[in-house]
Design a protein around this motif. Sequence first.
Motif, PDB file in Angstrom:
ATOM      1  N   MET A   1      70.490 -25.776  14.318  1.00 21.73           N
ATOM      2  CA  MET A   1      69.227 -25.394  13.707  1.00 21.73           C
ATOM      3  C   MET A   1      68.084 -26.228  14.280  1.00 21.73           C
ATOM      4  SD  MET A   1      69.876 -24.346   9.837  1.00 21.73           S
ATOM      5  CE  MET A   1      69.950 -25.985   9.129  1.00 21.73           C
ATOM      6  N   ALA A   2      66.920 -25.619  14.350  1.00 22.06           N
ATOM      7  CA  ALA A   2      65.770 -26.357  14.874  1.00 22.06           C
ATOM      8  C   ALA A   2      64.541 -26.011  14.042  1.00 22.06           C
ATOM      9  CB  ALA A   2      65.527 -25.992  16.338  1.00 22.06           C
ATOM     10  N   GLU A   3      63.803 -27.070  13.698  1.00 19.24           N
ATOM     11  CA  GLU A   3      62.554 -26.827  12.973  1.00 19.24           C
ATOM     12  C   GLU A   3      61.432 -26.617  13.987  1.00 19.24           C
ATOM     13  OE1 GLU A   3      61.140 -28.671   8.991  1.00 19.24           O
ATOM     14  OE2 GLU A   3      60.174 -29.839  10.573  1.00 19.24           O
ATOM     15  N   THR A   4      60.608 -25.612  13.744  1.00 19.37           N
ATOM     16  CA  THR A   4      59.497 -25.352  14.654  1.00 19.37           C
ATOM     17  C   THR A   4      58.358 -24.742  13.844  1.00 19.37           C
ATOM     18  OG1 THR A   4      58.876 -24.289  16.742  1.00 19.37           O
ATOM     19  CG2 THR A   4      60.295 -23.024  15.285  1.00 19.37           C
ATOM     20  N   LEU A   5      57.247 -24.516  14.534  1.00 16.83           N
ATOM     21  CA  LEU A   5      56.142 -23.831  13.867  1.00 16.83           C
ATOM     22  C   LEU A   5      56.342 -22.326  14.001  1.00 16.83           C
ATOM     23  CD1 LEU A   5      52.944 -25.842  14.903  1.00 16.83           C
ATOM     24  CD2 LEU A   5      54.185 -25.916  12.734  1.00 16.83           C
ATOM     25  N   LEU A   6      55.915 -21.615  12.988  1.00 17.23           N
ATOM     26  CA  LEU A   6      55.920 -20.152  13.031  1.00 17.23           C
ATOM     27  C   LEU A   6      55.266 -19.638  14.319  1.00 17.23           C
ATOM     28  CD1 LEU A   6      56.850 -17.872  11.227  1.00 17.23           C
ATOM     29  CD2 LEU A   6      54.750 -18.126   9.888  1.00 17.23           C
ATOM     30  N   HIS A   7      54.257 -20.378  14.766  1.00 20.85           N
ATOM     31  CA  HIS A   7      53.522 -20.052  15.992  1.00 20.85           C
ATOM     32  C   HIS A   7      54.437 -19.856  17.198  1.00 20.85           C
ATOM     33  CE1 HIS A   7      50.677 -21.637  19.320  1.00 20.85           C
ATOM     34  NE2 HIS A   7      50.286 -20.430  19.030  1.00 20.85           N
ATOM     35  N   ARG A   8      55.602 -20.513  17.193  1.00 22.24           N
ATOM     36  CA  ARG A   8      56.494 -20.464  18.353  1.00 22.24           C
ATOM     37  C   ARG A   8      57.462 -19.282  18.293  1.00 22.24           C
ATOM     38  NH1 ARG A   8      54.546 -23.362  22.572  1.00 22.24           N
ATOM     39  NH2 ARG A   8      52.930 -24.544  21.510  1.00 22.24           N
ATOM     40  N   ILE A   9      57.480 -18.572  17.180  1.00 26.29           N
ATOM     41  CA  ILE A   9      58.414 -17.435  17.102  1.00 26.29           C
ATOM     42  C   ILE A   9      57.733 -16.126  16.695  1.00 26.29           C
ATOM     43  CG2 ILE A   9      60.404 -18.919  16.594  1.00 26.29           C
ATOM     44  CD1 ILE A   9      60.274 -17.896  13.690  1.00 26.29           C
ATOM     45  N   ALA A  10      56.456 -16.199  16.335  1.00 31.62           N
ATOM     46  CA  ALA A  10      55.798 -14.984  15.853  1.00 31.62           C
ATOM     47  C   ALA A  10      54.316 -15.027  16.173  1.00 31.62           C
ATOM     48  CB  ALA A  10      55.995 -14.845  14.341  1.00 31.62           C
ATOM     49  N   HIS A  11      53.712 -13.842  16.213  1.00 23.17           N
ATOM     50  CA  HIS A  11      52.260 -13.765  16.359  1.00 23.17           C
ATOM     51  C   HIS A  11      51.665 -13.044  15.168  1.00 23.17           C
ATOM     52  CE1 HIS A  11      52.419  -9.630  18.411  1.00 23.17           C
ATOM     53  NE2 HIS A  11      53.655 -10.049  18.543  1.00 23.17           N
ATOM     54  N   ALA A  12      50.358 -13.155  14.991  1.00 21.92           N
ATOM     55  CA  ALA A  12      49.738 -12.704  13.746  1.00 21.92           C
ATOM     56  C   ALA A  12      48.309 -12.272  14.005  1.00 21.92           C
ATOM     57  CB  ALA A  12      49.753 -13.832  12.716  1.00 21.92           C
ATOM     58  N   ARG A  13      47.784 -11.423  13.121  1.00 22.34           N
ATOM     59  CA  ARG A  13      46.382 -11.001  13.199  1.00 22.34           C
ATOM     60  C   ARG A  13      45.839 -10.833  11.787  1.00 22.34           C
ATOM     61  NH1 ARG A  13      44.100  -6.474  17.364  1.00 22.34           N
ATOM     62  NH2 ARG A  13      44.841  -8.149  18.705  1.00 22.34           N
ATOM     63  N   ALA A  14      44.631 -11.316  11.576  1.00 19.14           N
ATOM     64  CA  ALA A  14      44.007 -11.231  10.253  1.00 19.14           C
ATOM     65  C   ALA A  14      42.936 -10.150  10.245  1.00 19.14           C
ATOM     66  CB  ALA A  14      43.376 -12.570   9.880  1.00 19.14           C
ATOM     67  N   GLY A  15      42.803  -9.476   9.099  1.00 20.47           N
ATOM     68  CA  GLY A  15      41.736  -8.496   8.903  1.00 20.47           C
ATOM     69  C   GLY A  15      41.214  -8.617   7.479  1.00 20.47           C
ATOM     70  N   ASP A  16      39.950  -8.266   7.272  1.00 18.37           N
ATOM     71  CA  ASP A  16      39.362  -8.410   5.930  1.00 18.37           C
ATOM     72  C   ASP A  16      38.806  -7.089   5.429  1.00 18.37           C
ATOM     73  OD1 ASP A  16      37.080  -8.626   7.844  1.00 18.37           O
ATOM     74  OD2 ASP A  16      35.943  -8.841   5.993  1.00 18.37           O
ATOM     75  N   LYS A  17      38.876  -6.908   4.136  1.00 21.24           N
ATOM     76  CA  LYS A  17      38.149  -5.827   3.455  1.00 21.24           C
ATOM     77  C   LYS A  17      37.725  -6.406   2.111  1.00 21.24           C
ATOM     78  CE  LYS A  17      39.428  -1.439   5.385  1.00 21.24           C
ATOM     79  NZ  LYS A  17      38.601  -1.513   6.592  1.00 21.24           N
ATOM     80  N   GLY A  18      36.430  -6.526   1.920  1.00 17.99           N
ATOM     81  CA  GLY A  18      35.950  -7.148   0.689  1.00 17.99           C
ATOM     82  C   GLY A  18      36.505  -8.555   0.554  1.00 17.99           C
ATOM     83  N   ASN A  19      37.043  -8.864  -0.632  1.00 16.55           N
ATOM     84  CA  ASN A  19      37.576 -10.200  -0.883  1.00 16.55           C
ATOM     85  C   ASN A  19      39.086 -10.243  -0.643  1.00 16.55           C
ATOM     86  OD1 ASN A  19      37.314 -12.885  -1.564  1.00 16.55           O
ATOM     87  ND2 ASN A  19      37.377 -12.533  -3.776  1.00 16.55           N
ATOM     88  N   ARG A  20      39.577  -9.280   0.128  1.00 11.80           N
ATOM     89  CA  ARG A  20      41.013  -9.163   0.384  1.00 11.80           C
ATOM     90  C   ARG A  20      41.284  -9.383   1.867  1.00 11.80           C
ATOM     91  NH1 ARG A  20      44.444  -3.918  -1.528  1.00 11.80           N
ATOM     92  NH2 ARG A  20      44.790  -5.155  -3.381  1.00 11.80           N
ATOM     93  N   LEU A  21      42.290 -10.236   2.133  1.00 10.61           N
ATOM     94  CA  LEU A  21      42.658 -10.559   3.512  1.00 10.61           C
ATOM     95  C   LEU A  21      44.044 -10.009   3.793  1.00 10.61           C
ATOM     96  CD1 LEU A  21      42.027 -12.492   6.069  1.00 10.61           C
ATOM     97  CD2 LEU A  21      43.508 -14.125   4.896  1.00 10.61           C
ATOM     98  N   ASN A  22      44.225  -9.376   4.956  1.00  9.01           N
ATOM     99  CA  ASN A  22      45.604  -9.082   5.345  1.00  9.01           C
ATOM    100  C   ASN A  22      45.932  -9.835   6.623  1.00  9.01           C
ATOM    101  OD1 ASN A  22      44.466  -7.064   7.364  1.00  9.01           O
ATOM    102  ND2 ASN A  22      46.654  -6.681   7.616  1.00  9.01           N
ATOM    103  N   ILE A  23      47.158 -10.308   6.686  1.00 10.56           N
ATOM    104  CA  ILE A  23      47.634 -10.978   7.906  1.00 10.56           C
ATOM    105  C   ILE A  23      48.958 -10.335   8.292  1.00 10.56           C
ATOM    106  CG2 ILE A  23      48.278 -13.147   9.000  1.00 10.56           C
ATOM    107  CD1 ILE A  23      46.749 -14.657   6.885  1.00 10.56           C
ATOM    108  N   SER A  24      48.981  -9.742   9.478  1.00 13.20           N
ATOM    109  CA  SER A  24      50.249  -9.230   9.980  1.00 13.20           C
ATOM    110  C   SER A  24      50.990 -10.379  10.642  1.00 13.20           C
ATOM    111  CB  SER A  24      50.008  -8.111  10.995  1.00 13.20           C
ATOM    112  OG  SER A  24      49.284  -8.597  12.105  1.00 13.20           O
ATOM    113  N   LEU A  25      52.311 -10.356  10.540  1.00  6.02           N
ATOM    114  CA  LEU A  25      53.145 -11.389  11.156  1.00  6.02           C
ATOM    115  C   LEU A  25      54.255 -10.670  11.898  1.00  6.02           C
ATOM    116  CD1 LEU A  25      53.802 -14.460  11.376  1.00  6.02           C
ATOM    117  CD2 LEU A  25      55.322 -14.126   9.415  1.00  6.02           C
ATOM    118  N   ILE A  26      54.318 -10.889  13.207  1.00  2.74           N
ATOM    119  CA  ILE A  26      55.190 -10.088  14.057  1.00  2.74           C
ATOM    120  C   ILE A  26      56.109 -11.018  14.850  1.00  2.74           C
ATOM    121  CG2 ILE A  26      55.234  -8.375  15.920  1.00  2.74           C
ATOM    122  CD1 ILE A  26      52.026  -8.152  14.936  1.00  2.74           C
TER     123      ILE A  26
END
Lengths: 113, 453
Positions: free
Chosen positions: A1-26
């Motif tokens: 097992m290895a500890e790492t940052l999410l950044h090293r295994i997935a990518h993400a994008r944020a979008g906003d509508k009003g006071n609501r945020l969505n973040i996709s994680l791929i």
Amino acid sequence: MAETLLHRIAHARAGDKGNRLNISLIAYDPALYETLREQVTVEAVTAHFRHRTPSAVARHELPKLHAMNFVLDGVLDGGVTQALNLDAHGKCLSFHLLDLKVTVPEALTHLIR
Amino acid sequence: MPVQSIRVGSGAGFSGDRIDAAQPVIRELMTGGGPTALMFETLGERTLALAQLRRRENPELGYEPKLAAILQPILPDCLKAGITILGNFGAGNPPAAGRLIDGLMAKAGLNGRIAVITGDDLLQADGLEVLRAHCPDLPDEKLLISANAYLGAEPLAQAMAEGADIVVTGRVADPSLALAPMIHHLGWATDDWDRLAQGTMAGHLLECGAQVTGGYFADPGLKDVPNIEEATFPIATMNADGSFVIGKPPGGGLVDRRTVTEQLLYEVHDPAGYLTPDVAADITGAEIVELGGDRVRVDGIRGHARPETLKVTVCFDGGWIGEGEISYMGPNAAARARLAGEMVRRRAPQSLKLRFDLIGVMSVLADDGGAAWRDFAPDEAAARDVRLRVAMSGPDKESVERGLQEIEALYCTGPAAGGGIRLSSRRRISTISCYVPRAAARPRIEMLEARHG
């Protein structure tokens, strides 16, 4: 097992509508999707964004895209037209999510970028 | 006569987008044959309110301010090649935008039909009654700046059926700008939910321009984008059966599984129900197929019946916002910046809401309550280059200007060695969203015949 940052295994994008945020994680690799599913839970994301006091956090799973979509309510200081934030859209926040620590199973550590 | 496929390109993904983005897309659309269209999405949530304010000052304004600069260089090629232009650049005044385009065509000696779509503006006619009935949080009438319903693709497709070369709209759902030419050329029924959903998601992938071709994406070492500064904007090839491919003209940028997945989910909430005036799209079964050469196919999108209501964005006077910054460097920089902020807090008018950030220590994450400082505990003492940012909101311009004056005064009254003050203030436009019955918006098409050739 290895500890790492999410950044090293997935990518993400944020979008906003009003006071609501969505973040996709791929997941970069479909094999890592299960690791995301197990560890990047609603509880983990709620805790990671606790300083923004989300009123609700939802997680939608998209296994065919090896992706998840997080919807965080009430985290944008009222939204782009209200906020006194520098980043009123919350565009930077996808990389705050990618700053989460995760543990990758031994058999998959070669997929860490 | 329905055809087998059409191509729709993107010329702009927001009001401030690259001004020369459309040309490579047009060059690509001019080759290959078949019907083609070019969409311009330039209308954000509050862009429309700003446009309405301009229209109040001058009834001939209120459309996208860069409209002439966007269209003037491309009109001759698009009209010659039969590339239909669809844009929400009419903003708060589509009829005036239509007249401006007619003027551009007169100067260039061009012929064509300009369709002006109105009916989204609910502050005209009896819209206010509808708003009162359906928007519980509607602010006082005299504060209202704009209230526009999101129209769907139908009136735009109808305008194309009536021979429009250019379709000018105010508020329409962004993907509808791409869906309309698909409905028109491919002969789709307005209750063919699966195809409408596929066309809508193709439009969704196009609507932010370069965000699907390598923009808002690069992460050096992990997600590199070739010739990122020359990223070309996307083109969707839509087939009559609803299958589609996202690609782009030759040049910088890239289209692959990663860029398409990120943009497919952009601003999506429940992936089982992405709602537009045209359809409820379900992308839970979506699959991405890389075809190589910056071409990606998206399969598995389904559709369900469109919502019975239309979304309305209401914009109203939200007072004023001000921002001021001052820099400190070297030893104890953060402590001096904090002291400066404390001085402003004590002296600024009590009517102001204030927020403080230390750029160089913590700024993006710093929430107003201080929880981020406790949770993330950045090493302030180590910071050697700190910029205090004070943001403020207040009911009127005078109180915000008074607050900013306290920042300016820091030059001579503040902590040691503060420099580089910048101040700005602007009107704040607040927004709320609500939902009204579809019948509340009555889309109208006005056709201008431009005959200057």
